[in-house]
Design a protein around this motif. Sequence first.
Motif, PDB file in Angstrom:
ATOM      1  N   GLN A   1      -8.708  -0.117  -1.164  1.00  0.00           N
ATOM      2  CA  GLN A   1      -9.013  -1.396  -0.529  1.00  0.00           C
ATOM      3  C   GLN A   1     -10.398  -1.390   0.118  1.00  0.00           C
ATOM      4  O   GLN A   1     -11.137  -2.344   0.012  1.00  0.00           O
TER       5      GLN A   1
ATOM      6  N   THR B   1       0.834  -1.202   0.000  1.00  0.00           N
ATOM      7  CA  THR B   1       0.000   0.000   0.000  1.00  0.00           C
ATOM      8  C   THR B   1       0.868   1.250   0.000  1.00  0.00           C
ATOM      9  O   THR B   1       0.587   2.220  -0.709  1.00  0.00           O
TER      10      THR B   1
ATOM     11  N   ASP C   1      -5.747  -1.066  -5.033  1.00  0.00           N
ATOM     12  CA  ASP C   1      -5.242  -1.618  -3.786  1.00  0.00           C
ATOM     13  C   ASP C   1      -6.196  -2.688  -3.264  1.00  0.00           C
ATOM     14  O   ASP C   1      -7.208  -2.375  -2.652  1.00  0.00           O
ATOM     15  N   GLU C   2      -5.864  -3.926  -3.491  1.00  0.00           N
ATOM     16  CA  GLU C   2      -6.672  -5.062  -3.042  1.00  0.00           C
ATOM     17  C   GLU C   2      -8.171  -4.825  -3.278  1.00  0.00           C
ATOM     18  O   GLU C   2      -8.963  -4.907  -2.335  1.00  0.00           O
TER      19      GLU C   2
HETATM   20 MG   LIG Z   1      -2.305  -2.607   2.207  1.00  0.00          MG
END
Ligand SMILES: [Mg+2]
Lengths: 365, 293
Positions: A82, A43, A158-159
């Motif tokens: 995320q 991240t 991000d994810e």
């Molecule tokens: Mg992360």
Amino acid sequence: MAHVVLTDLVKTYGTFKAVNNVSLRVEDGEFVALVGPSGCGKTTTLNLVAGLVPLTSGDITIGDRIVNDIDPKDRDIAMVFQNYALYPQKSVYKNLAFPLQMRKLPRDEIDLKVKEAARVLDMTHLLERKPRELSGGQQQRVALGRALVRDPAVFLMDEPLSNLDAKLRVQMRSEIKRFHQDLKATIIYVTHDQLEAVTMADKMAVMNGGFLQQYDSPATVFANPVNMFVASFIGSPAMSLVPLEVSTNNGDTALSGTEGWSMALSPLNARKVQNSTSKKVVLGARHSTIKLHKHVIAGGIPAKVYTVEPTGDVTFVQALLSGATVNISVPPTVSVAPDETVWLEFDQQRIHLFDGETEMALSAA
Amino acid sequence: MMNSPSNPTPKARRPIDRWRWTGRLFLVLMLLYTAVPMIWMLLTSIKSGFAALQFPPQWWPDEPTLASYQKLLDPTNSVGRDFLRFFWNSLFVSTVTTILAVIVAVPAAYAFSRFDFPGRKFLFFAVLLRNMFPAVIFLVPLFILMRLLGLVNTHGSLILTYLTFGLPLAIWLLKGFYDNIPIQLEQAARIDGATRFQAFILVVMPLSVPGIIATAIYSFIGAWNEYIFAYTFINRNDQLTLPVGIQRFFSENTTDFPGLMAASFMMSLPVVVLFLLLQRYFVKALTEGAVKH
Ligand SMILES: [Mg+2]
Ligand SMILES: Nc1ncnc2c1ncn2[C@@H]1O[C@H](COP(=O)(O)OP(=O)(O)OP(=O)(O)O)[C@@H](O)[C@H]1O
């Protein structure tokens, strides 16, 4: 679209180095997956590219521009977070329109683009809802849509799928892949799910402890991991790593385990082992490359079965060897029981050898 | 198991009900405790001066009258003139205090929540330190300070004082609020094309409205009800605020109880109205800002 180059990227928090001399080049239109265990700096790396956290040292180039000191809004990037980060007080329509409004597009053009994005993502009927009135998968689409309405030089994700259930994740995975193929977009995609990385990415960057470990195509990373960390991180179940000693058997280089057995090596593997900095060598083997025999065979290494996990298609057997656990997959028709002695046969062409001290892959050169 | 005779459902439920009824009883007692004085205030305010002093006291007056209210709200007599002036003074002091508190607390709380600057922890502790001492111990030092500044007998002295009391809690309350707004929202806005400031105004501010309203109510009520400092700092009749004004005003002659109660009732009115209108936000602020994490 544009390429992205990271040069000696460093980010420190106090004395802690979250990102450590990371250098990599993402080509125009390439899909790069950033993988690694929790807390390895994925991240942080993405936030550095986005300009959301100031970098300590190094250079970031997007397109042909060094963007080190440029505001996030002027970097021409879009990001999927995320936790989605949808604006809770705005409707889906307004969430999608926000990036366009900030760029001062005329109202009717905004309307056109928002409706087009909604159509592509199949959420025209959701436009008036607030984010909290959507399911996780729908929120995820909105987050993706908000990145899509603009057409930025680089997408950072991000994810984006980590909060979805398994079924939806598989579905969204193919949608993102499709989206990449259609748009020829440059994408940097963070995930700690290596299956996502392997299935979607052109290249994967494996990180650990803030360091970039290996940067190559998923196939290469899988076939030739550069060190023990990458070897054990990529692949499921993990590659078995067995610490052994270099020995000589009738003048030939061999490896021996703590139980007293020794394993003959092919000439290539023998040359690799001779390059080790010490007598300690770690043998790596993936579950599918190890043969399990219920009876003694020539060159077979005796091991004791520890657990047996039938999954339906295959049965995973864990056996103890030289103080380590070895994963082997066998057809469900093979029946083995815990504490049974079995004989393992390693494929000399497909084993990996690592230096026991440096943990790096040994090469024959 | 389902219909085991040794454990019939009604028996199992009884203890729960007992707790619930105890709870209700407790709430009713609490309500009476707080409401009876207010009801008494209201009832007295519509009695005649004579009825108010009757013994045994009358609950409901024989001849209810709004005379006290008429007198207080009539600017042509001296009582009404003073009352309206005090009311205006209180409104002015409380409103200015509230506006300033919000203007200062919002950026301060945001900075404490978001930015990592040297001395951040120490400064935040220093802000809260004020609230660890009883307010009265600041009475004399602040009076001396106000005299030095030439602010005695001005509303400025009160506004400054109320800010020193109200700000620490306002900052603390709002910081809790900002802590709960995910930083990714601002980051998303900045990537979507907003400057840092725009991200704050367009994304964070709308989400912190309940917190700001709670902070504002808190500051307003604190300033509106304050007595000791107003009593000490202000001597001129035309500068008095309601709490002190009402008290001085009515003990000059024999006390006019219905008048006093009518004035008290009107004094509590703005706070009650404000609270009823905005209590939704206030509750939200207290539960979301401070508890949820
Ligand atoms: Mg992360
Ligand atoms: N603001 C910060 N202050 C101090 N340390 C931080 C800060 N942000 C991140 N770190 C540290 O930097 C390291 C990398 O964090 P990062 O968020 O990049 O991890 P990650 O690889 O994304 O992990 P995950 O898979 O759990 O999301 C972690 O050890 C984290 O504790």
